[in-house]
Write an enzyme that holds these catalytic residues in place. Structure first.
Site, PDB file in Angstrom:
ATOM      1  CE  LYS A  13     -15.067  -1.798 -32.592  1.00 35.64           C
ATOM      2  NZ  LYS A  13     -14.604  -3.118 -32.094  1.00 35.64           N
ATOM      3  NE  ARG A  88     -20.442  -6.573 -32.900  1.00 35.99           N
ATOM      4  CZ  ARG A  88     -19.444  -7.320 -33.354  1.00 35.99           C
ATOM      5  NH1 ARG A  88     -19.675  -8.261 -34.214  1.00 35.99           N
ATOM      6  NH2 ARG A  88     -18.215  -7.137 -32.928  1.00 35.99           N
ATOM      7  NE  ARG A 127     -12.489  -5.684 -42.059  1.00 36.40           N
ATOM      8  CZ  ARG A 127     -12.145  -5.202 -40.870  1.00 36.40           C
ATOM      9  NH1 ARG A 127     -11.193  -4.315 -40.778  1.00 36.40           N
ATOM     10  NH2 ARG A 127     -12.768  -5.590 -39.795  1.00 36.40           N
ATOM     11  NE  ARG A 160     -21.513 -11.436 -48.652  1.00 35.08           N
ATOM     12  CZ  ARG A 160     -22.272 -10.605 -47.994  1.00 35.08           C
ATOM     13  NH1 ARG A 160     -22.822  -9.577 -48.611  1.00 35.08           N
ATOM     14  NH2 ARG A 160     -22.498 -10.751 -46.716  1.00 35.08           N
ATOM     15  NE  ARG A 171     -20.321  -7.338 -46.848  1.00 38.82           N
ATOM     16  CZ  ARG A 171     -19.202  -7.630 -47.495  1.00 38.82           C
ATOM     17  NH1 ARG A 171     -18.052  -7.586 -46.865  1.00 38.82           N
ATOM     18  NH2 ARG A 171     -19.233  -7.972 -48.749  1.00 38.82           N
TER      19      ARG A 171
END
Ligand code: ZN
Length: 218
Positions: A13, A88, A127, A160, A171
């Site tokens: 995006k 969002r 990431r 994590r 996620r």
């Protein structure tokens, strides 16, 4: 034209937004940029956001909405904007509707860059994301200057250590759980256009521009 860009983390995006605003020559109002600007300038909203971040809490909708409302009230937004990362939630979308309506405007088009879970998973590996401004880094392609620290706002970067494909998958599921009401919201208003985000950057960009051309009648 007022355009909203939607897409999961890893959907490309940000890259597409940059290309799009060059073409449209309207301001690119990205929630992450706004957030950093408010923190840097120590605005009232920035200081408030900082307090939540320091306390390890999520910054509430009210603060985020306040930052966007202030940005949209500046003269350069008169001719239109491309919104990226906001709204969002449905609450934020409703707030946006109200603010634009007060100025005799509306969201004209919502472009949803759609990418499969498998592709997102591949792109998300490696990431790291800032807890504060949500800027993303990649340990190989775009590492931060200092390991674990955001270049932009000094926030903590997280990934994590026990990250497995399963937790990443979860996620992505959470993202879609949160976003699908927003997608339905815009679908029900007839504003949503889906763009296949699996294709090459240039092809995706052409698809976005074609959708805008159709709505603007050009
Ligand atoms: Zn940051």
């Amino acid at each position: 034209m007022n355009i909203v860009l939607l897409g999961a983390p890893g959907a490309g995006k940000g890259t597409q937004a940059q290309l799009l605003v060059e073409w449209l020559s309207v301001p690119h109002v990205a929630s992450g940029d706004l957030f950093r600007e408010n923190l840097r300038n120590k605005t009232e909203l920035g200081l408030e956001a900082r307090r939540y971040m320091d306390g390890g809490d999520l910054v509430p909708d009210r603060v985020t909405i306040g930052m966007v409302v202030e940005r949209l009230s500046r003269p350069d937004c008169e001719a239109g904007v491309t919104l990226d990362g906001f709204p969002r939630t449905v609450t934020q979308a409703q707030a946006l509707e109200r603010v634009l309506a007060e100025r005799g405007k509306a969201v004209d088009l919502v472009l949803y860059i759609k990418v499969s879970d498998d592709t997102l998973l591949k792109r998300l590996a490696g990431r790291w994301t800032c807890r504060g401004c949500e800027v993303a880094y990649h340990e190989v392609y775009t590492p931060p200057a200092q390991e674990g620290v955001c270049n932009e706002c000094g926030g903590e970067l997280y990934q994590r250590p026990d990250d497995t494909p399963e937790t990443q998958k979860r996620r992505i599921e959470v993202y879609f759980e949160q976003t699908s009401p927003l997608i339905d919201f815009y679908k029900s208003r007839g504003l949503l256009v889906e763009i296949d985000g699996e294709l090459d950057i240039g092809v995706v960009q052409a698809g976005l521009r074609a959708a805008i051309g159709e709505v603007s009648g050009e």
